[in-house]
Design a protein around this motif. Structure first.
Motif, PDB file in Angstrom:
ATOM      1  N   GLY A   1      -2.129   0.220  -6.022  1.00  0.00           N
ATOM      2  CA  GLY A   1      -1.656   0.095  -4.637  1.00  0.00           C
ATOM      3  C   GLY A   1      -2.130   0.912  -3.759  1.00  0.00           C
ATOM      4  O   GLY A   1      -1.477   1.322  -2.861  1.00  0.00           O
ATOM      5  N   TYR A   2      -3.245   1.337  -3.869  1.00  0.00           N
ATOM      6  CA  TYR A   2      -3.946   2.528  -2.709  1.00  0.00           C
ATOM      7  C   TYR A   2      -4.865   1.867  -2.053  1.00  0.00           C
ATOM      8  O   TYR A   2      -5.777   1.117  -2.560  1.00  0.00           O
ATOM      9  CB  TYR A   2      -4.462   3.747  -3.617  1.00  0.00           C
ATOM     10  N   ALA A   3      -4.886   2.080  -0.716  1.00  0.00           N
ATOM     11  CA  ALA A   3      -5.920   1.631   0.291  1.00  0.00           C
ATOM     12  C   ALA A   3      -7.323   2.789   0.133  1.00  0.00           C
ATOM     13  O   ALA A   3      -6.959   3.716   0.385  1.00  0.00           O
ATOM     14  CB  ALA A   3      -5.327   1.508   1.608  1.00  0.00           C
TER      15      ALA A   3
ATOM     16  N   ASN B   1       1.167   6.976   8.944  1.00  0.00           N
ATOM     17  CA  ASN B   1       2.369   7.424   8.305  1.00  0.00           C
ATOM     18  C   ASN B   1       2.360   7.507   6.719  1.00  0.00           C
ATOM     19  O   ASN B   1       3.439   7.733   6.142  1.00  0.00           O
ATOM     20  CB  ASN B   1       3.467   6.545   8.647  1.00  0.00           C
ATOM     21  N   LEU B   2       1.230   6.977   6.242  1.00  0.00           N
ATOM     22  CA  LEU B   2       1.343   7.053   4.682  1.00  0.00           C
ATOM     23  C   LEU B   2       0.689   8.244   4.234  1.00  0.00           C
ATOM     24  O   LEU B   2      -0.066   8.873   4.843  1.00  0.00           O
ATOM     25  CB  LEU B   2       0.618   5.878   4.265  1.00  0.00           C
TER      26      LEU B   2
ATOM     27  N   ILE C   1       0.844  -1.229  -0.083  1.00  0.00           N
ATOM     28  CA  ILE C   1       0.055   0.034   0.103  1.00  0.00           C
ATOM     29  C   ILE C   1       0.983   1.268  -0.050  1.00  0.00           C
ATOM     30  O   ILE C   1       1.784   1.577   0.915  1.00  0.00           O
ATOM     31  CB  ILE C   1      -1.001  -0.211   1.197  1.00  0.00           C
ATOM     32  N   LYS C   2       0.619   2.260  -1.044  1.00  0.00           N
ATOM     33  CA  LYS C   2       1.461   3.370  -0.923  1.00  0.00           C
ATOM     34  C   LYS C   2       0.840   4.347  -0.624  1.00  0.00           C
ATOM     35  O   LYS C   2       1.749   5.380  -0.161  1.00  0.00           O
ATOM     36  CB  LYS C   2       1.582   3.689  -2.548  1.00  0.00           C
ATOM     37  N   ALA C   3      -0.355   4.643  -0.263  1.00  0.00           N
ATOM     38  CA  ALA C   3      -1.193   5.751   0.165  1.00  0.00           C
ATOM     39  C   ALA C   3      -2.559   5.376   0.449  1.00  0.00           C
ATOM     40  O   ALA C   3      -3.128   4.212   0.302  1.00  0.00           O
ATOM     41  CB  ALA C   3      -0.995   6.985  -0.537  1.00  0.00           C
TER      42      ALA C   3
END
Length: 322
Positions: A84-86, A130-131, A55-57
């Motif tokens: 790759g995003y939540a 922290n993302l 997960i990137k962000a």
């Protein structure tokens, strides 16, 4: 002539009868559904997480007027998750499976704050805090998203994405000032009345006729006339947002079709011109209608999604973690 018994039933989901878990797995995402309790009522929420990608962000999505997160809008959520995003989304109060009078937006500050309370519970959590975190709003949901941004502490959001935002109402779509004045003489009693012309909004939003059929079949879509208080409040909020464009300092992307008949393209151009953000991007799509992702032919919606992916990926690379 077909009888009622011969009319095929509406499938439980836009993709048909395939079980949800199988469909989401085939798309490369994991979906969860839940309800979030707020002082203003219970709201329905969803998450879309990538199955096999780090997960990137995080991205927090808000749908448009009369819609919900559970029909075609979730195609946007799924696309972002596969990058790759939540993704987290909530049905606005009065929409979809959330509580509240159907499509009544008499206090959009409260409605925005209600969704924001869920979004912040995730944004500030140990798991995701922290993302980088982004707000995404479509159409009227973009106006609610902008209110969420104004209600947030500085630095909460890494970026904003607006798809056909409703910041400026096109002249043909504006509510009659005379009607609103007359209803106003009733001292608020008419605020919830569903009695204003709808100006055929769906037909002006969707270009692809097959996708129009799918969107129109959403069993949770609001099909009644706009409520007096809803149109009064949307007009007020648009004026408020326009007068506060300069408060926007966060990086943003605004995307709009030049043939949008529901929200004026000036919504995006005015934001771009007046916002204080040093990092701002405007994408105008010649000939496209209002619904850039769910309602355009595939080649058009894929172009919009590619631009959004390029923009958000670059901001994650550029700004990193909080």
């Amino acid at each position: 002539m077909a009888t009622d018994s011969e009319i095929p039933p509406i499938p439980p989901n836009f993709w048909g009868d395939l079980p949800e878990d199988e469909y989401y797995t085939s798309q490369g995402v994991r979906n969860t559904k839940s309800y979030f309790n707020t002082p203003n009522g219970m709201i329905f929420t969803q998450s879309f997480l990538p199955l096999d990608l780090p997960i990137k962000a995080t991205v927090f999505m808000t749908h448009g007027y009369g819609s919900d997160t559970g029909w075609l809008f979730q195609k946007i959520c799924i696309n972002f998750a596969t990058w790759g995003y939540a993704v987290f989304a909530a049905d606005l109060l009065g929409h979809g499976r959330s509580e509240g009078l159907r499509c009544y937006l008499g206090d959009m500050e409260k409605i925005a704050a209600t969704s924001l309370s869920f979004f912040l519970s995730v944004r500030l959590s140990d798991e995701y805090g922290n993302l980088p975190g982004f707000l995404f709003g479509e159409s009227m949901g973009a106006a609610a998203t902008m209110l969420m941004y104004f209600q947030s502490e500085p630095g909460t959001w890494t970026g904003l994405i607006f798809s056909a935002p409703l910041f400026v109402i096109p002249e043909p779509m504006k509510p009659s000032k005379l009607r609103l004045f007359v209803y106003g003489l009733l001292f608020g009693m008419a605020d919830t009345w569903a009695s204003l012309p709808d100006n055929k909004m769906v037909g002006k939003a969707i270009k692809d006729p097959e996708k129009l059929k799918i969107i129109a079949s959403n069993p949770r879509r609001y099909t009644g006339k706009p409520r007096v208080g809803t149109m009064r409040e949307i007009a007020r909020v648009c004026e408020y947002i326009q007068s506060n464009f300069s408060r926007v300092t966060t990086p943003f992307l605004a995307a709009h079709g030049t043939c949008d008949g529901v929200t004026a393209p000036e919504s995006s151009t005015m934001l771009y011109e007046k916002a204080s953000s040093e990092d701002k991007t405007l994408k105008l799509y010649e000939g496209m209608y209002h619904s850039l992702i769910q309602g355009e032919p595939d080649e058009n919606s894929e172009r919009v999604l590619a631009d959004m992916k390029e923009w958000i990926d670059e901001r994650v690379r550029r700004y990193g973690s909080k």
